[in-house]
Design an enzyme around this catalytic site. Structure first.
Site, PDB file in Angstrom:
ATOM      1  N   GLY A 178       0.772  -1.235   0.000  1.00  0.00           N
ATOM      2  CA  GLY A 178       0.000   0.000   0.000  1.00  0.00           C
ATOM      3  C   GLY A 178       0.808   1.292   0.000  1.00  0.00           C
ATOM      4  O   GLY A 178       0.304   2.321  -0.433  1.00  0.00           O
ATOM      5  N   ASP A 179       2.033   1.266   0.514  1.00  0.00           N
ATOM      6  CA  ASP A 179       2.817   2.507   0.557  1.00  0.00           C
ATOM      7  C   ASP A 179       4.274   2.202   0.204  1.00  0.00           C
ATOM      8  O   ASP A 179       5.206   2.646   0.861  1.00  0.00           O
ATOM      9  CB  ASP A 179       2.723   3.145   1.949  1.00  0.00           C
ATOM     10  N   LEU A 180       4.432   1.416  -0.852  1.00  0.00           N
ATOM     11  CA  LEU A 180       5.766   0.908  -1.179  1.00  0.00           C
ATOM     12  C   LEU A 180       6.499   1.892  -2.091  1.00  0.00           C
ATOM     13  O   LEU A 180       6.472   1.785  -3.303  1.00  0.00           O
ATOM     14  CB  LEU A 180       5.628  -0.466  -1.846  1.00  0.00           C
TER      15      LEU A 180
END
Ligand code: ADP
Ligand code: MG
Length: 284
Positions: A178-180
């Site tokens: 999700g926040d890579l």
């Protein structure tokens, strides 16, 4: 690093961190607090193992950090040593303070695409479905006043994608990070790149590339459009993703970022402009 936390939240997380260090017998190695949206301190366990203690603010994104890390079991992600999910606290294997921002961005996108193969496993049932996460934005976005500083055409485009994607079974079922982005991938002691800081959901691998596009744009300078396009093509090719679907999710994420900023008080016009510029680039 400057903190994005309010002084009040920072104090609260600091108190939780101190209590846990005592409870878990952790030795604090430095007074320096790492982290932008969370409280991270370097510690040693009672066995002398170098670790970090992270205490996150209680937002929806951080809810399942411990669950996701436990589920990955150190494959593609930092190893979890201990957790107190109720207090949003995780004790993590200490990694190097070297992240993917130091690699050329195209190389970094290839590394991240390689991590997808390890991270995109069947989602555990406790995770929030991505469709529920994005679905709640449909009505507020559709109701955005026409004079809001967000071009209506982009809003309509986002809504059309959202309606299709929310109705599609392929939009859930895979655990996504999700926040890579660059700063959430650190080197471990063997030099392997591993993910930290998941905002895990039960989602779709095509949700994943967008943060590679909107982060680290300071170095794009004159040629932002080309930078964004090359990153997008690189990650889509290296990960074997469907280009149109990855683009559709990127459009959704960029418009939702801009929408949330416009809706919040004290919105930052430069941030909104950046999201819309990246949006145009990824569609060009
Ligand atoms: N396991 C770790 N080992 C070493 N440093 C870490 C580790 N986890 C986090 N950090 C440092 O703390 C920073 C913040 O952690 P992160 O989990 O990304 O939280 P957030 O970005 O929400 O503040 C990272 O950018 C990194 O510098
Ligand atoms: Mg982070």
């Amino acid at each position: 690093m400057t903190s994005a936390l309010s002084p009040e939240t920072a104090r609260r997380l600091d108190a939780v961190s101190r209590a846990l260090r005592k409870q878990w017998g952790l030795r604090t190695e430095s007074d320096e607090v790492w982290g932008h949206h969370s409280h991270v301190v370097p510690v040693r366990t009672d066995e002398g193992i170098p670790a970090v203690l992270k205490v996150a603010a209680e937002d929806q994104e951080t809810e399942h950090e411990a669950l996701a890390l436990q589920h990955w079991g150190g494959r593609g992600a930092v190893r979890l040593l201990r957790a107190d999910p109720r207090r949003r606290a995780v004790l993590l294997e200490r990694l190097e303070r070297r992240d993917l921002s130091e690699e050329w961005d195209v190389r970094a996108c290839e590394e991240v695409a390689g991590l997808y193969r390890l991270l995109h496993v069947p989602a555990p049932p406790q995770l929030l479905p991505l469709t529920a996460y994005v679905g709640r934005f449909v009505d507020p976005l559709a109701g955005l006043p026409r004079d809001a500083p967000l071009p209506r055409r982009m809003v309509e485009q986002c809504l059309a994608h959202l309606r299709d994607l929310v109705a599609d079974d392929a939009s859930t079922g895979t655990m996504v990070h999700g926040d890579l982005h660059y700063e959430n991938v650190l080197a471990d002691r063997t030099g392997e790149w591993v993910a930290i800081d998941p905002h895990a959901m039960s989602g779709d691998p095509h949700w994943e590339p967008a943060p590679l596009l909107w982060n680290r744009l300071d170095e794009a300078r004159g040629d932002l459009r080309r930078t964004v396009r090359v990153r997008f093509e690189t990650v889509v090719d290296a990960a074997g993703l469907d280009e149109d679907r990855a683009r559709a999710w990127a459009v959704v994420r960029l418009v939702l970022n801009a929408f949330r900023a416009v809706r919040s008080d004290g919105s930052d016009p430069a941030y909104v402009t950046r999201m819309l510029t990246v949006l145009k680039a990824v569609q060009s």
